[in-house]
Motif scaffolding. Structure first.
Motif, PDB file in Angstrom:
ATOM      1  N   ASN A 284      -8.253   8.751  -7.497  1.00 29.49           N
ATOM      2  CA  ASN A 284      -9.911   8.435  -7.444  1.00 29.49           C
ATOM      3  C   ASN A 284     -10.558   9.394  -6.462  1.00 29.49           C
ATOM      4  OD1 ASN A 284      -9.322   7.134  -5.393  1.00 29.49           O
ATOM      5  ND2 ASN A 284      -9.883   5.007  -6.126  1.00 29.49           N
ATOM      6  N   GLY A 285      -9.937  10.270  -5.835  1.00 36.31           N
ATOM      7  CA  GLY A 285     -10.707  11.049  -4.757  1.00 36.31           C
ATOM      8  C   GLY A 285     -10.756  10.370  -3.611  1.00 36.31           C
ATOM      9  N   THR A 286     -10.205   9.265  -3.309  1.00 33.87           N
ATOM     10  CA  THR A 286     -10.230   8.805  -1.675  1.00 33.87           C
ATOM     11  C   THR A 286      -8.645   8.968  -1.286  1.00 33.87           C
ATOM     12  OG1 THR A 286      -9.181   6.575  -2.605  1.00 33.87           O
ATOM     13  CG2 THR A 286     -11.845   6.975  -2.670  1.00 33.87           C
ATOM     14  N   GLU A 287      -8.583   8.561   0.193  1.00 32.99           N
ATOM     15  CA  GLU A 287      -7.330   8.699   0.775  1.00 32.99           C
ATOM     16  C   GLU A 287      -7.191   7.569   1.943  1.00 32.99           C
ATOM     17  OE1 GLU A 287      -7.241  11.461   4.301  1.00 32.99           O
ATOM     18  OE2 GLU A 287      -8.370  12.673   2.975  1.00 32.99           O
ATOM     19  N   SER A 288      -6.200   7.250   2.460  1.00 36.32           N
ATOM     20  CA  SER A 288      -6.036   6.173   3.286  1.00 36.32           C
ATOM     21  C   SER A 288      -4.872   6.733   4.342  1.00 36.32           C
ATOM     22  CB  SER A 288      -5.340   5.026   2.732  1.00 36.32           C
ATOM     23  OG  SER A 288      -5.039   3.937   3.704  1.00 36.32           O
ATOM     24  N   ARG A 289      -5.121   6.329   5.748  1.00 37.40           N
ATOM     25  CA  ARG A 289      -4.274   6.743   6.521  1.00 37.40           C
ATOM     26  C   ARG A 289      -3.606   5.283   6.989  1.00 37.40           C
ATOM     27  NH1 ARG A 289      -3.489  12.509   8.055  1.00 37.40           N
ATOM     28  NH2 ARG A 289      -5.598  13.367   7.288  1.00 37.40           N
ATOM     29  N   MET A 290      -2.917   4.681   6.094  1.00 40.72           N
ATOM     30  CA  MET A 290      -2.265   3.473   6.530  1.00 40.72           C
ATOM     31  C   MET A 290      -0.779   3.711   6.934  1.00 40.72           C
ATOM     32  SD  MET A 290      -0.978   2.426   2.551  1.00 40.72           S
ATOM     33  CE  MET A 290      -2.430   2.645   1.978  1.00 40.72           C
ATOM     34  N   TYR A 291      -0.484   2.698   7.739  1.00 38.58           N
ATOM     35  CA  TYR A 291       0.984   2.832   8.266  1.00 38.58           C
ATOM     36  C   TYR A 291       1.940   2.931   7.210  1.00 38.58           C
ATOM     37  CZ  TYR A 291      -0.389   2.336  13.025  1.00 38.58           C
ATOM     38  OH  TYR A 291      -0.903   2.673  14.187  1.00 38.58           O
ATOM     39  N   LYS A 292       3.160   3.193   7.324  1.00 33.87           N
ATOM     40  CA  LYS A 292       4.298   3.270   5.923  1.00 33.87           C
ATOM     41  C   LYS A 292       4.591   1.704   5.824  1.00 33.87           C
ATOM     42  CE  LYS A 292       8.690   5.723   5.292  1.00 33.87           C
ATOM     43  NZ  LYS A 292       9.736   6.531   6.222  1.00 33.87           N
ATOM     44  N   GLN A 293       4.767   0.851   6.642  1.00 32.59           N
ATOM     45  CA  GLN A 293       5.025  -0.257   6.671  1.00 32.59           C
ATOM     46  C   GLN A 293       4.095  -1.201   5.771  1.00 32.59           C
ATOM     47  OE1 GLN A 293       5.305   1.047   9.334  1.00 32.59           O
ATOM     48  NE2 GLN A 293       7.283   0.631  10.185  1.00 32.59           N
ATOM     49  N   SER A 294       2.601  -0.563   5.766  1.00 28.34           N
ATOM     50  CA  SER A 294       1.492  -1.230   5.395  1.00 28.34           C
ATOM     51  C   SER A 294       1.539  -0.781   3.834  1.00 28.34           C
ATOM     52  CB  SER A 294       0.120  -0.590   5.784  1.00 28.34           C
ATOM     53  OG  SER A 294       0.109  -1.382   7.228  1.00 28.34           O
ATOM     54  N   LEU A 295       1.861   0.406   3.650  1.00 27.24           N
ATOM     55  CA  LEU A 295       2.072   0.668   1.922  1.00 27.24           C
ATOM     56  C   LEU A 295       3.102  -0.143   1.348  1.00 27.24           C
ATOM     57  CD1 LEU A 295       1.524   2.324  -0.291  1.00 27.24           C
ATOM     58  CD2 LEU A 295       2.738   4.245   0.675  1.00 27.24           C
ATOM     59  N   MET A 296       4.202  -0.155   2.017  1.00 28.95           N
ATOM     60  CA  MET A 296       5.555  -1.036   1.422  1.00 28.95           C
ATOM     61  C   MET A 296       4.843  -2.550   1.238  1.00 28.95           C
ATOM     62  SD  MET A 296       8.750  -2.386   3.349  1.00 28.95           S
ATOM     63  CE  MET A 296       8.004  -3.357   4.448  1.00 28.95           C
ATOM     64  N   THR A 297       4.183  -2.969   1.948  1.00 30.17           N
ATOM     65  CA  THR A 297       3.685  -4.351   1.797  1.00 30.17           C
ATOM     66  C   THR A 297       2.870  -4.255   0.611  1.00 30.17           C
ATOM     67  OG1 THR A 297       3.887  -5.022   4.207  1.00 30.17           O
ATOM     68  CG2 THR A 297       2.571  -6.464   2.846  1.00 30.17           C
ATOM     69  N   ARG A 298       2.071  -3.475   0.518  1.00 31.12           N
ATOM     70  CA  ARG A 298       0.922  -3.597  -0.800  1.00 31.12           C
ATOM     71  C   ARG A 298       1.809  -3.358  -1.959  1.00 31.12           C
ATOM     72  NH1 ARG A 298      -4.457  -0.347   1.760  1.00 31.12           N
ATOM     73  NH2 ARG A 298      -4.593  -1.550   3.488  1.00 31.12           N
ATOM     74  N   MET A 299       2.780  -2.487  -1.807  1.00 32.21           N
ATOM     75  CA  MET A 299       3.570  -2.091  -3.043  1.00 32.21           C
ATOM     76  C   MET A 299       4.212  -3.248  -3.547  1.00 32.21           C
ATOM     77  SD  MET A 299       3.164   1.220  -4.027  1.00 32.21           S
ATOM     78  CE  MET A 299       4.557   1.254  -5.089  1.00 32.21           C
ATOM     79  N   TYR A 300       4.644  -4.113  -2.660  1.00 31.28           N
ATOM     80  CA  TYR A 300       5.288  -5.247  -2.958  1.00 31.28           C
ATOM     81  C   TYR A 300       4.472  -6.293  -3.447  1.00 31.28           C
ATOM     82  CZ  TYR A 300       9.989  -4.430  -1.071  1.00 31.28           C
ATOM     83  OH  TYR A 300      11.409  -3.667  -0.962  1.00 31.28           O
ATOM     84  N   GLU A 301       3.350  -6.470  -2.916  1.00 32.75           N
ATOM     85  CA  GLU A 301       2.316  -7.395  -3.204  1.00 32.75           C
ATOM     86  C   GLU A 301       1.603  -7.160  -4.474  1.00 32.75           C
ATOM     87  OE1 GLU A 301       0.392  -8.906   0.944  1.00 32.75           O
ATOM     88  OE2 GLU A 301      -0.458  -7.444  -0.187  1.00 32.75           O
TER      89      GLU A 301
END
Length: 396
Positions: free
Chosen positions: A225-242
């Motif tokens: 959608n044209g956005t980006e995030s500088r999240m931590y690797k562990q944060s992406l993992m958490t969101r993927m699981y949630e």
């Protein structure tokens, strides 16, 4: 009374016989519910704090007059004051709420810091601590990854178009997310119904979490959608699981082979000349379209001494990283699409020899960007470039 009947009524029956006759299960022992452990309660309590941060975009305050928020704020304060709780909850910390603060240097500092909630053992945060000062400082912008507009999204748009085309063709499929090891540069995910791409994986950064050294990696995650995030690797993992996220993988392979389809092929780059020669500088929308297996910065080093770059410095205006695409073939297609607007100019190099630049074209940058996306997705076969209208139009 009949003797056989009398014996049946008066003689004791076996326990097995009684149990066999209990067809309604009246004698069944009720199943004991699973005991809720202190760890379960702690995780649930922290997930409520996480949910507040996600919904409201800020940390719950222990000073507010809102009772529900004040309880969450006090609860977080209590967690932060206990290293064991911080360590146990780190894997759930989607917003880095548990990053450590400087320890107090004296008893006065401790009392001023508002750690009374932990000293009183108020794990549930039910005490009214609204009169105490705020324990944590507001989060710095660097500590929380928020989605922002991706300024160079045009360099990634073609990748998303290609993946959607591959999904439609069945050459790529969605598989379940299985763990942190899948989060690597070049991999596509679907998170909350939106496709995203791991464009960069930063170096390991040492952080102190709960008084202990932890290593984390910042990502650059670009969303379709044209956005980006500088999240931590562990944060992406958490969101993927949630959110029960998915991974894009080649059809017919399991998760262990997913990276067979995530190798970088090279770069298609677009350059603008910084030449002071009026014959060059006076041409609007003049760009060089080329291919490189190394970084573009390395490729254009010493451009002012190369006839390929018109014997002048150049500026990088686009760098399209390609995955699972034969980039040299894509470059050839681009040259063919824009063949009618190839620069027709003979230049003289430093040795006094004439040369004809072969990779410079006169076309608007947005048209070049669209052509890259259409070539990767396969749509370009149905389009041609119209120099008069300066547009890609359907092939007649």
């Amino acid at each position: 009374m009949n003797e056989s009947i009398d014996n049946r009524l008066t003689s004791p029956r076996s326990l097995d016989h009684i149990l066999d006759e209990d067809v309604d299960g009246l004698l069944d022992a009720p199943e004991k519910p699973r005991k809720v452990t202190s760890s379960d309660r702690l995780e649930r309590a922290f997930l409520e704090v996480i949910e507040f941060r996600r919904v409201h975009g800020r940390v719950p305050s222990s000073e507010t007059r809102e009772i529900a928020e004040r309880k969450l704020g006090a609860r977080l304060d209590g967690i932060l004051a206990n290293d064991q709780k911080v360590e146990a909850l780190t894997y759930l910390d989607d917003f880095n709420l548990l990053e450590s603060r400087e320890p107090p240097e004296s008893l006065d500092d401790l009392l001023e810091g508002g750690d009374l909630d932990e000293l009183l053992g108020d794990d549930g945060g039910v005490l009214d601590v609204s009169d105490l000062p705020v324990l944590r400082k507001p989060e710095s912008p660097d500590s929380v990854a928020k989605r922002v507009r991706a300024e160079d999204f045009e360099q990634f748009e073609h990748l998303f178009k290609a993946k959607h085309a591959e999904l439609a063709a069945g050459t790529v499929q969605l598989v379940a997310f299985t763990g942190l090891d899948l989060i690597k540069e070049g991999v596509f995910f679907v998170l909350g119904g939106v496709m995203c791409f791991v464009a960069e994986v930063g170096e390991d950064v040492d952080l102190v979490v709960g008084g202990k050294q932890k290593q984390k990696q910042r990502l650059r995650v670009v969303f379709e959608n044209g956005t980006e995030s500088r999240m931590y690797k562990q944060s992406l993992m958490t969101r993927m699981y949630e959110q029960q996220g998915q991974v894009l993988a080649r059809t017919g392979v399991d998760a262990s082979e997913i990276f067979d389809a995530a190798e970088e092929s090279g770069h298609i780059y677009v350059l603008q000349s910084l030449s002071e020669d009026p014959a060059i500088s006076g041409l609007k929308d003049l760009y060089k379209i080329g291919f490189s297996t190394t970084s573009v910065e390395q490729r254009i080093r010493n451009a002012e001494r190369s006839s390929t770059y018109l014997m002048a410095p150049v500026r990088v205006v686009a760098d399209y990283r390609l995955y699972n695409v034969k980039a040299s073939t894509l470059e050839h297609l681009l040259h063919r699409v824009f063949a009618d607007v190839r620069l027709d100019l003979t230049q003289i190099d430093s040795k006094g020899q004439g040369y004809d630049p072969s990779e410079w074209f006169i076309a608007p940058r947005d048209v070049v960007n669209r052509a890259v996306a259409m070539i990767v997705s396969g749509e370009i076969v149905d389009y041609v470039y119209d120099p008069t209208r300066q547009q890609l139009i359907p092939r007649m």
